[in-house]
Design a protein around this motif. Structure first.
Motif, PDB file in Angstrom:
ATOM      1  N   UNK A  57       0.809  -1.224   0.000  1.00 23.54           N
ATOM      2  CA  UNK A  57       0.000   0.000   0.000  1.00 23.54           C
ATOM      3  C   UNK A  57       0.844   1.277   0.000  1.00 23.54           C
ATOM      4  N   UNK A  58       1.557   1.548  -1.099  1.00 21.94           N
ATOM      5  CA  UNK A  58       2.396   2.741  -1.136  1.00 21.94           C
ATOM      6  C   UNK A  58       1.561   4.023  -1.131  1.00 21.94           C
ATOM      7  N   UNK A  59       2.175   5.082  -0.610  1.00 20.20           N
ATOM      8  CA  UNK A  59       1.558   6.407  -0.663  1.00 20.20           C
ATOM      9  C   UNK A  59       1.817   7.058  -2.014  1.00 20.20           C
ATOM     10  N   UNK A  60       2.966   6.716  -2.607  1.00 16.95           N
ATOM     11  CA  UNK A  60       3.389   7.291  -3.888  1.00 16.95           C
ATOM     12  C   UNK A  60       3.922   6.176  -4.772  1.00 16.95           C
ATOM     13  N   UNK A  61       3.557   6.223  -6.055  1.00 23.59           N
ATOM     14  CA  UNK A  61       4.140   5.334  -7.059  1.00 23.59           C
ATOM     15  C   UNK A  61       4.884   6.218  -8.055  1.00 23.59           C
ATOM     16  N   UNK A  62       6.151   5.880  -8.276  1.00 25.35           N
ATOM     17  CA  UNK A  62       6.973   6.550  -9.276  1.00 25.35           C
ATOM     18  C   UNK A  62       7.249   5.504 -10.335  1.00 25.35           C
ATOM     19  N   UNK A  63       6.776   5.741 -11.563  1.00 29.14           N
ATOM     20  CA  UNK A  63       6.878   4.686 -12.562  1.00 29.14           C
ATOM     21  C   UNK A  63       7.321   5.196 -13.925  1.00 29.14           C
ATOM     22  N   UNK A  64       8.158   4.383 -14.561  1.00 28.29           N
ATOM     23  CA  UNK A  64       8.451   4.563 -15.976  1.00 28.29           C
ATOM     24  C   UNK A  64       7.152   4.262 -16.721  1.00 28.29           C
ATOM     25  N   UNK A  65       7.026   4.766 -17.918  1.00 28.66           N
ATOM     26  CA  UNK A  65       5.804   4.519 -18.678  1.00 28.66           C
ATOM     27  C   UNK A  65       5.949   3.294 -19.571  1.00 28.66           C
ATOM     28  N   UNK A  66       6.984   3.265 -20.396  1.00 31.00           N
ATOM     29  CA  UNK A  66       7.126   2.164 -21.349  1.00 31.00           C
ATOM     30  C   UNK A  66       7.891   1.011 -20.729  1.00 31.00           C
ATOM     31  N   UNK A  67       7.165  -0.083 -20.503  1.00 27.88           N
ATOM     32  CA  UNK A  67       7.751  -1.303 -19.952  1.00 27.88           C
ATOM     33  C   UNK A  67       7.045  -2.486 -20.588  1.00 27.88           C
ATOM     34  N   UNK A  68       7.640  -3.638 -20.575  1.00 31.74           N
ATOM     35  CA  UNK A  68       7.124  -4.913 -21.063  1.00 31.74           C
ATOM     36  C   UNK A  68       5.638  -5.045 -21.325  1.00 31.74           C
ATOM     37  N   UNK A  69       5.055  -6.096 -20.792  1.00 33.31           N
ATOM     38  CA  UNK A  69       3.649  -6.436 -21.035  1.00 33.31           C
ATOM     39  C   UNK A  69       2.682  -5.342 -20.564  1.00 33.31           C
ATOM     40  N   UNK A  70       2.863  -4.881 -19.346  1.00 38.09           N
ATOM     41  CA  UNK A  70       1.976  -3.866 -18.773  1.00 38.09           C
ATOM     42  C   UNK A  70       2.772  -2.577 -18.598  1.00 38.09           C
ATOM     43  N   UNK A  71       2.328  -1.504 -19.252  1.00 43.68           N
ATOM     44  CA  UNK A  71       3.061  -0.246 -19.124  1.00 43.68           C
ATOM     45  C   UNK A  71       2.716   0.450 -17.802  1.00 43.68           C
ATOM     46  N   UNK A  72       3.426   1.523 -17.525  1.00 41.21           N
ATOM     47  CA  UNK A  72       3.244   2.229 -16.262  1.00 41.21           C
ATOM     48  C   UNK A  72       1.856   2.814 -16.088  1.00 41.21           C
ATOM     49  N   UNK A  73       1.275   3.290 -17.168  1.00 47.61           N
ATOM     50  CA  UNK A  73      -0.069   3.870 -17.092  1.00 47.61           C
ATOM     51  C   UNK A  73      -1.092   2.796 -16.749  1.00 47.61           C
ATOM     52  N   UNK A  93      11.703   8.335 -20.944  1.00 55.42           N
ATOM     53  CA  UNK A  93      12.741   8.870 -21.811  1.00 55.42           C
ATOM     54  C   UNK A  93      12.386   8.724 -23.273  1.00 55.42           C
ATOM     55  N   UNK A  94      11.186   8.238 -23.546  1.00 60.28           N
ATOM     56  CA  UNK A  94      10.753   7.994 -24.922  1.00 60.28           C
ATOM     57  C   UNK A  94       9.907   9.150 -25.449  1.00 60.28           C
ATOM     58  N   UNK A  95      10.275   9.715 -26.597  1.00 63.60           N
ATOM     59  CA  UNK A  95       9.483  10.821 -27.141  1.00 63.60           C
ATOM     60  C   UNK A  95       8.153  10.377 -27.742  1.00 63.60           C
ATOM     61  N   UNK A  96       7.974   9.095 -28.068  1.00 60.48           N
ATOM     62  CA  UNK A  96       6.789   8.647 -28.781  1.00 60.48           C
ATOM     63  C   UNK A  96       5.627   8.223 -27.913  1.00 60.48           C
ATOM     64  N   UNK A  97       5.408   8.856 -26.796  1.00 55.84           N
ATOM     65  CA  UNK A  97       4.344   8.426 -25.893  1.00 55.84           C
ATOM     66  C   UNK A  97       3.187   9.416 -25.836  1.00 55.84           C
ATOM     67  N   UNK A  98       3.179  10.374 -26.727  1.00 43.52           N
ATOM     68  CA  UNK A  98       2.176  11.444 -26.681  1.00 43.52           C
ATOM     69  C   UNK A  98       0.757  10.890 -26.751  1.00 43.52           C
ATOM     70  N   UNK A  99       0.493   9.970 -27.683  1.00 41.73           N
ATOM     71  CA  UNK A  99      -0.857   9.403 -27.817  1.00 41.73           C
ATOM     72  C   UNK A  99      -1.255   8.617 -26.572  1.00 41.73           C
ATOM     73  N   UNK A 100      -0.314   7.845 -26.042  1.00 40.45           N
ATOM     74  CA  UNK A 100      -0.581   7.057 -24.842  1.00 40.45           C
ATOM     75  C   UNK A 100      -0.944   7.981 -23.671  1.00 40.45           C
ATOM     76  N   UNK A 101      -0.217   9.063 -23.535  1.00 38.55           N
ATOM     77  CA  UNK A 101      -0.486  10.000 -22.451  1.00 38.55           C
ATOM     78  C   UNK A 101      -1.815  10.710 -22.638  1.00 38.55           C
TER      79      UNK A 101
END
Length: 135
Positions: A57-73, A93-101
């Motif tokens: 039960x974290x108070x804060x999650x700090x996550x990369x977005x682009x990862x393997x099977x399940x992304x950070x979002x 660090x990936x510039x191509x995530x605009x649509x995902x965001x």
């Protein structure tokens, strides 16, 4: 009237979950946060993040977005199903995530996004500023 012993108030140490498929980044950020007095745990995938969040039960999650099977979002969305007040910082660090965001913002705009790499001093200040805000 008798009064029992005074119990000192112990401040709650924020629990932080750091998620990145690059082990060195996740481990380094968790170590830096621990050195700053936080309880920080590193995990290396979106799936691991969901399991760790359910357990710790974290108070804060700090996550990369682009990862393997399940992304950070996707991981954050699942975590917020059972921890709706969990604060989120996403980075990439990936510039191509605009649509995902853009899609993620339509569902939930209560997270912040930062470029990767993020300087440790900036990260610590972001977390400290969140500690000072009412939840």
């Amino acid at each position: 009237m008798t009064v029992g012993p005074l119990i000192p108030l112990i401040p709650c140490i924020p629990r932080i979950l750091v998620v990145d498929d690059e082990h060195i980044i996740a481990d380094s950020l968790a170590m830096i946060l621990q050195q700053q007095g936080y309880s920080a745990q590193a995990v290396y995938s979106g799936e691991e993040a969901v399991v760790a969040a359910a357990t710790h039960a974290p108070d804060v999650v700090i996550s990369d977005i682009l990862m393997g099977e399940m992304n950070g979002i996707e991981a954050v969305a699942k975590i917020r199903e059972f921890l709706p007040d969990c604060q989120v910082l996403l980075f990439s660090g990936q510039p191509g995530i605009v649509d995902m965001l853009a899609q993620a913002r339509q569902k939930d705009d209560s997270f912040e996004i930062f470029p990767k790499p993020i300087h440790p001093d900036v990260l610590v200040e972001l977390i400290r500023s969140r500690d000072r805000k009412p939840h």
